[in-house]
Design a protein around this motif. Structure first.
Motif, short mmCIF file in Angstrom:
data_model
loop_
_atom_site.label_atom_id
_atom_site.label_comp_id
_atom_site.label_asym_id
_atom_site.label_seq_id
_atom_site.Cartn_x
_atom_site.Cartn_y
_atom_site.Cartn_z
N GLU A 46 32.01 -17.76 46.72
CA GLU A 46 31.07 -17.72 45.59
C GLU A 46 29.90 -18.67 45.81
O GLU A 46 28.76 -18.35 45.50
CB GLU A 46 31.80 -18.10 44.30
CG GLU A 46 30.89 -18.07 43.07
CD GLU A 46 31.61 -18.53 41.81
OE1 GLU A 46 30.96 -18.60 40.76
OE2 GLU A 46 32.83 -18.83 41.90
N ARG A 47 30.18 -19.85 46.38
CA ARG A 47 29.12 -20.83 46.64
C ARG A 47 28.29 -20.47 47.88
O ARG A 47 27.31 -21.13 48.18
CB ARG A 47 29.72 -22.22 46.86
CG ARG A 47 30.58 -22.73 45.74
CD ARG A 47 29.80 -22.95 44.48
NE ARG A 47 30.58 -23.65 43.48
CZ ARG A 47 30.37 -23.57 42.19
NH1 ARG A 47 29.41 -22.79 41.73
NH2 ARG A 47 31.12 -24.24 41.34
N GLU A 48 28.70 -19.40 48.59
CA GLU A 48 28.01 -18.96 49.81
C GLU A 48 28.00 -20.04 50.89
O GLU A 48 27.03 -20.21 51.62
CB GLU A 48 26.58 -18.51 49.49
CG GLU A 48 26.53 -17.28 48.60
CD GLU A 48 25.12 -16.76 48.41
OE1 GLU A 48 24.17 -17.57 48.45
OE2 GLU A 48 24.96 -15.55 48.23
N LEU A 49 29.10 -20.81 50.96
CA LEU A 49 29.28 -21.76 52.05
C LEU A 49 29.90 -21.08 53.26
O LEU A 49 29.81 -21.59 54.38
CB LEU A 49 30.16 -22.92 51.59
CG LEU A 49 29.61 -23.77 50.44
CD1 LEU A 49 30.60 -24.85 50.07
CD2 LEU A 49 28.28 -24.38 50.83
N ARG A 65 24.47 -26.08 57.81
CA ARG A 65 23.94 -26.75 56.62
C ARG A 65 22.54 -26.28 56.27
O ARG A 65 22.18 -26.17 55.09
CB ARG A 65 23.94 -28.26 56.85
CG ARG A 65 25.36 -28.83 56.92
CD ARG A 65 25.36 -30.23 57.48
NE ARG A 65 26.72 -30.73 57.66
CZ ARG A 65 27.03 -31.76 58.42
NH1 ARG A 65 26.09 -32.39 59.07
NH2 ARG A 65 28.28 -32.16 58.51
N GLY A 66 21.74 -26.00 57.28
CA GLY A 66 20.39 -25.51 57.01
C GLY A 66 20.41 -24.18 56.27
O GLY A 66 19.65 -23.97 55.33
N SER A 67 21.32 -23.28 56.69
CA SER A 67 21.43 -21.98 56.02
C SER A 67 21.92 -22.15 54.58
O SER A 67 21.45 -21.47 53.66
CB SER A 67 22.40 -21.07 56.79
OG SER A 67 21.91 -20.79 58.08
N GLN A 72 20.77 -21.80 48.85
CA GLN A 72 20.81 -22.42 47.53
C GLN A 72 19.41 -22.56 46.95
O GLN A 72 19.19 -22.34 45.76
CB GLN A 72 21.50 -23.79 47.61
CG GLN A 72 22.98 -23.72 47.94
CD GLN A 72 23.77 -22.94 46.89
OE1 GLN A 72 23.51 -23.08 45.71
NE2 GLN A 72 24.71 -22.12 47.34
N ALA A 73 18.42 -22.93 47.80
CA ALA A 73 17.04 -23.06 47.33
C ALA A 73 16.52 -21.71 46.84
O ALA A 73 15.87 -21.62 45.78
CB ALA A 73 16.15 -23.61 48.44
N GLU A 74 16.80 -20.65 47.60
CA GLU A 74 16.35 -19.32 47.18
C GLU A 74 17.02 -18.91 45.86
O GLU A 74 16.39 -18.29 45.00
CB GLU A 74 16.67 -18.29 48.28
CG GLU A 74 15.81 -18.48 49.52
CD GLU A 74 16.31 -17.63 50.69
OE1 GLU A 74 17.35 -16.94 50.53
OE2 GLU A 74 15.68 -17.67 51.77
N LYS A 75 18.31 -19.25 45.71
CA LYS A 75 19.02 -18.92 44.47
C LYS A 75 18.39 -19.65 43.29
O LYS A 75 18.20 -19.06 42.21
CB LYS A 75 20.49 -19.30 44.61
CG LYS A 75 21.32 -19.00 43.35
CD LYS A 75 22.78 -19.39 43.56
CE LYS A 75 23.61 -19.07 42.32
NZ LYS A 75 23.15 -19.83 41.14
N GLU A 76 18.05 -20.94 43.48
CA GLU A 76 17.44 -21.69 42.39
C GLU A 76 16.09 -21.09 42.01
O GLU A 76 15.73 -21.02 40.83
CB GLU A 76 17.28 -23.16 42.79
CG GLU A 76 18.58 -23.91 43.00
CD GLU A 76 19.44 -23.93 41.75
OE1 GLU A 76 18.87 -23.96 40.64
OE2 GLU A 76 20.67 -23.93 41.87
N LEU A 287 21.71 -33.68 53.16
CA LEU A 287 21.91 -32.24 53.02
C LEU A 287 23.40 -31.89 52.93
O LEU A 287 23.77 -30.90 52.31
CB LEU A 287 21.27 -31.50 54.19
CG LEU A 287 19.73 -31.47 54.22
CD1 LEU A 287 19.25 -30.75 55.46
CD2 LEU A 287 19.20 -30.78 52.97
N ALA A 288 24.23 -32.73 53.56
CA ALA A 288 25.68 -32.52 53.49
C ALA A 288 26.28 -33.16 52.24
O ALA A 288 27.50 -33.18 52.08
CB ALA A 288 26.35 -33.10 54.74
N ARG A 289 25.40 -33.69 51.35
CA ARG A 289 25.81 -34.28 50.07
C ARG A 289 26.68 -35.51 50.27
O ARG A 289 27.58 -35.80 49.46
CB ARG A 289 26.51 -33.24 49.18
CG ARG A 289 25.70 -31.99 48.95
CD ARG A 289 26.38 -31.04 48.00
NE ARG A 289 26.30 -31.54 46.63
CZ ARG A 289 25.27 -31.35 45.82
NH1 ARG A 289 24.20 -30.71 46.26
NH2 ARG A 289 25.28 -31.82 44.60
#
Length: 347
Positions: A46-49, A65-67, A72-76, A287-289
């Protein structure tokens, strides 16, 4: 239930459950076969990880991580566009409902002519208490910019906080360049975008550093309803409903995060700042939080060193400290430029 809903509306990838985090770690270490129903699997999908391997049942592909960041940026961005559409649908519904006594019922007023739009802007500008944010995806005439410059300088002299977004093409217009130099010298913040942003003026709508505060103020936005291009319609909406003003302020903030700073020069920031190898490691950690403490441990330095280096990165990119979304976008641009330069050298 409320926690799940909050997770879905948070920016970026929300914190993973312990089961999903454990499974992700195992897959990163080489686990390939994951039976359906494994705890955490549905959450990672669901998180597209991860993505399903369509050629091999119950096998999955771990995204880099870049993908993950790009998805996530496109989803936002899609979520922002959906928010704007909901606001405009609400505005249309309000306009179509029978009026009882006031044309501003529910905090929305339709501005049917260019004169009404200008009057609403003039009145709003006259009543500014703390801040004004504008976004203008149109080129401005020299006469308009001269009038605007004096008004903006007067507001800045009164201590009004000022932000505006213009098209990238403004960087090549002498009269707009002169305006940008004048207002940024007095403390205004100006950024530009290639296009694809919404025309609006927000007065006293920004509460920086306190997102939980109740937003007050008003907004004047273009009429985005379906039909001919809204930029040439000369109609709009005056919004005073606090909830809708808050939504529009969030839309503006997203546009602002995507835009590049401008102080009157011609160059547009491309993410090509000189980053050290430690800078790159800090970027990848963020980016890896990972926390600053974890990044410091990986680099073998103390926490203060990481904090100082991170502050230097924000200053180098002319970003507001703590704006990790814009920092991630800058790093993506940097990586894209590195790849482009590598491809040219190999050609």
């Amino acid at each position: 239930m409320k926690e799940q809903e909050a997770g879905k509306t948070s920016v970026g990838v929300s914190w993973l459950s312990p089961e999903a985090r454990s499974l992700y770690t195992q897959m990163a270490d080489g686990l390939q076969h994951v039976p359906g129903g494994t705890p955490g699997l549905a959450e990672l999908l669901e998180r597209e990880l991860i993505l399903a391997n369509h050629w091999k049942a119950e096998h999955y592909v771990l995204l880099d991580r870049g993908s993950v960041f790009r998805r996530q940026a496109e989803k936002e961005l899609r979520d922002v566009q959906e928010t704007v559409a909901r606001i405009l649908n609400t505005a249309q519904l309000v306009e179509e409902l029978p009026q009882r006594t006031s044309s501003e019922e529910g905090g929305m007023k339709f501005l049917a002519t260019i004169e009404e739009c200008r009057a609403a802007i003039v009145e709003s500008m006259h009543d500014i208490k703390s801040s004004v944010w504008t976004a203008q995806p149109v080129d401005r005439t020299p006469e308009t910019m001269e009038t605007t410059k004096q008004r903006d300088l007067d507001n800045l002299a009164r201590g009004i906080r000022y932000r505006t977004i213009y098209l990238d093409s403004a960087r090549h217009q002498p009269h707009q360049k002169e305006w940008a130099e004048a207002v940024t010298e007095r403390g205004a913040e100006v950024r530009t975008l290639p296009g694809g942003f919404h025309r609006m003026v927000l007065v006293d709508a920004g509460v920086e550093g306190n997102p939980g505060a109740r937003l007050k103020g008003r907004a004047i936005i273009s009429d985005h309803r379906p039909g001919p291009g809204y930029l040439s319609r000369n109609t709009g909406w005056l919004v005073t409903n606090p909830g809708m003003v808050a939504q529009l302020a969030a839309v503006y903030q997203e546009q602002w995060n995507r835009a590049d700073p401008w102080t009157g020069g011609y160059a547009r920031f491309s993410g090509s700042a000189d980053f050290t190898s430690d800078d790159e490691k800090i970027f990848r950690g963020l980016l890896a939080r990972r926390t600053n403490e974890a990044i410091a441990s990986e680099l073998g330095v103390d926490l203060r060193t990481v904090t100082n280096r991170l502050g230097r990165i924000y200053r180098k990119l002319n970003l507001k400290p703590g704006d990790k979304f814009s920092l991630g976008m800058a790093y993506e641009r940097h990586l894209a430029q590195v790849r482009e330069q590598r491809n040219k050298s190999e050609a």
